[in-house]
Design a protein around this motif. Structure first.
Motif: not given
Length: 421
Positions: A164-185
């Motif tokens: 379910d991708g970068l903003h995975s709902v399932a990932r929250t079952l394993l870790v409380d984290d957020e995507p890391v912004n590289s400041a690149y686009v």
């Protein structure tokens, strides 16, 4: 079970992107009943080109879909790195020689074309495909796992794969984290080849221009009928914490002073959309009970190694291989899958390899975007590389590890220290 389905699936896959479809196809080929849920009303992919190295095309070959993918894509002749300021060549890879070394080709293909290849493979294999269904929760239950959708329906299976991708709902079952912004686009643009021929582009190669805090990529698509471009740069607005960052004015400013081929390509980029670049810190635990992460839910990378979609395809293939191996061990005692063992084997192999890809991608991004003296030193190192030196590639493009015991031999340490300036 609160579901409209009459037959319980062995496996539920949540997410109909490249990783989810690849996993569904791999597991169906092992004789499992797979149901895949996609939240969009129809299957499809956005974006432009993808680069598929031999560690992915080998898997497509095993699935019986490589010929179809090659017909839709392009087998380029070289991968060439140039300096974005003066257009001088820094190094190149002979992709035909690479194919001889690894046994399978380096393929460039439109993202939607690869997605279509895998979707048709799933349809032929008998995967049950469900669209317009958004998963909002995952939970383990006795003998399996359950998912809940936003309309409060549920479904259950022996295992659930969360693709379910970068903003995975399932990932929250394993870790409380957020995507890391590289400041690149990233800006992209795929257009008919006739629109770029006057720019004197390479029609049979993948070309990368590396510049100060930016880079520019070009390669053909769809049998050479289309041409793909990607422009990536660091956003001052992102670094300043502004919400509106990565805008077209920043694109133009970032590439000021770059060489003529880049300047000719920039006006052809799509300017009504752009992709902000995020990854996550590597996660070494992907499985909780009968719920397992796959693809970007587990290891979203920055794009510098062109391994994001590849790693997702590998995940499904590796899990299916462990299912097959574990079933063979149990053949005398029954035909079912010991999912505890299969998922443990999957988790024993994939996280370490994907951790290294995610961190190496960050390092390569730094290397590409050097300025000043560091740029000059990088260029000198790159120019000294032998065209047929594969020391940076063997650990990635060689055969995918199946067991932890194979990991040291098949994935030796990448010698990044020799190119960190």
């Amino acid at each position: 079970m609160n579901s409209t389905h009459t037959q319980r699936a062995d496996v539920l896959v949540i997410g109909g992107g490249i990783g989810g479809l690849g996993a569904a196809l791999a597991l169906t080929r092992q004789g499992l009943r797979v149901r895949l849920y996609e939240q969009a009303p129809a299957f499809g992919e956005v974006g432009a080109g993808l680069q598929l190295a031999p560690n992915c095309t080998r898997i497509l070959h095993e699935y019986g879909v490589l010929d179809e993918a090659v017909e839709l894509g392009v087998l380029p002749e070289h991968m060439i790195m140039k300096d974005a300021l003066d257009a001088s060549e820094l190094t190149r890879v002979d992709l035909k020689d690479m194919e001889r070394r690894y046994g399978f080709p380096y393929l460039v293909i439109h993202r939607s074309d690869l997605h279509g290849v895998l979707l048709r493979g799933c349809e032929r294999a008998g995967v049950e495909l469900v669209t317009g269904t958004r998963c909002t929760a995952y939970e383990n239950i006795a003998g399996g796992a359950r998912v809940t959708f936003e309309d409060d329906r549920t479904d259950e299976a022996e295992i659930v794969l969360a693709a379910d991708g970068l903003h995975s709902v399932a990932r929250t079952l394993l870790v409380d984290d957020e995507p890391v912004n590289s400041a690149y686009v990233a800006y992209r643009g795929a257009l008919p080849i006739e629109q770029v021929r006057t720019n004197d582009v390479h029609e049979k190669d993948v070309v990368l221009y590396v510049g100060p805090r930016c880079h520019f990529v070009q390669y053909p698509l769809r049998g050479g009928r289309m041409f793909n471009q990607v422009a990536v740069f660091r956003s001052p607005k992102a670094l300043a914490g502004e919400e509106d960052w990565g805008t077209p004015d920043e694109l133009d400013h970032a590439f000021e002073g770059t060489c003529e081929p880049v300047q000719k390509g920039l006006p052809l980029m799509w300017r009504d959309r752009w992709w902000r670049m995020f990854d996550r810190e590597p996660l070494m635990k992907w499985v909780t009970g009968r719920i397992a992460l796959l693809g970007d839910s587990a290891h979203p990378p920055l794009q510098y190694m062109a391994q994001g979609a590849v790693m997702a395809v590998e995940d499904g293939w590796v899990l299916a291989q462990h299912v097959a191996a574990q079933r063979a061990e149990r053949s005398a005692g029954g035909s079912g899958v010991d999912w505890g063992k299969a998922l443990a084997a999957y988790e024993a192999v994939r996280p370490e390899h994907c951790r290294r890809v995610v961190l190496t991608a960050r390092s390569w991004g730094d290397l590409w975007h050097h300025v000043g003296v560091q740029r000059e030193q990088r260029n000198a190192v790159m120019r000294s590389r032998d065209t047929y030196d594969y020391s940076f590639m063997d650990w990635v493009y060689g055969p995918t590890a199946l067991t932890p015991d194979q990991e040291p031999e098949m994935y030796p340490s990448i010698p990044l220290d020799s190119v960190r300036i």
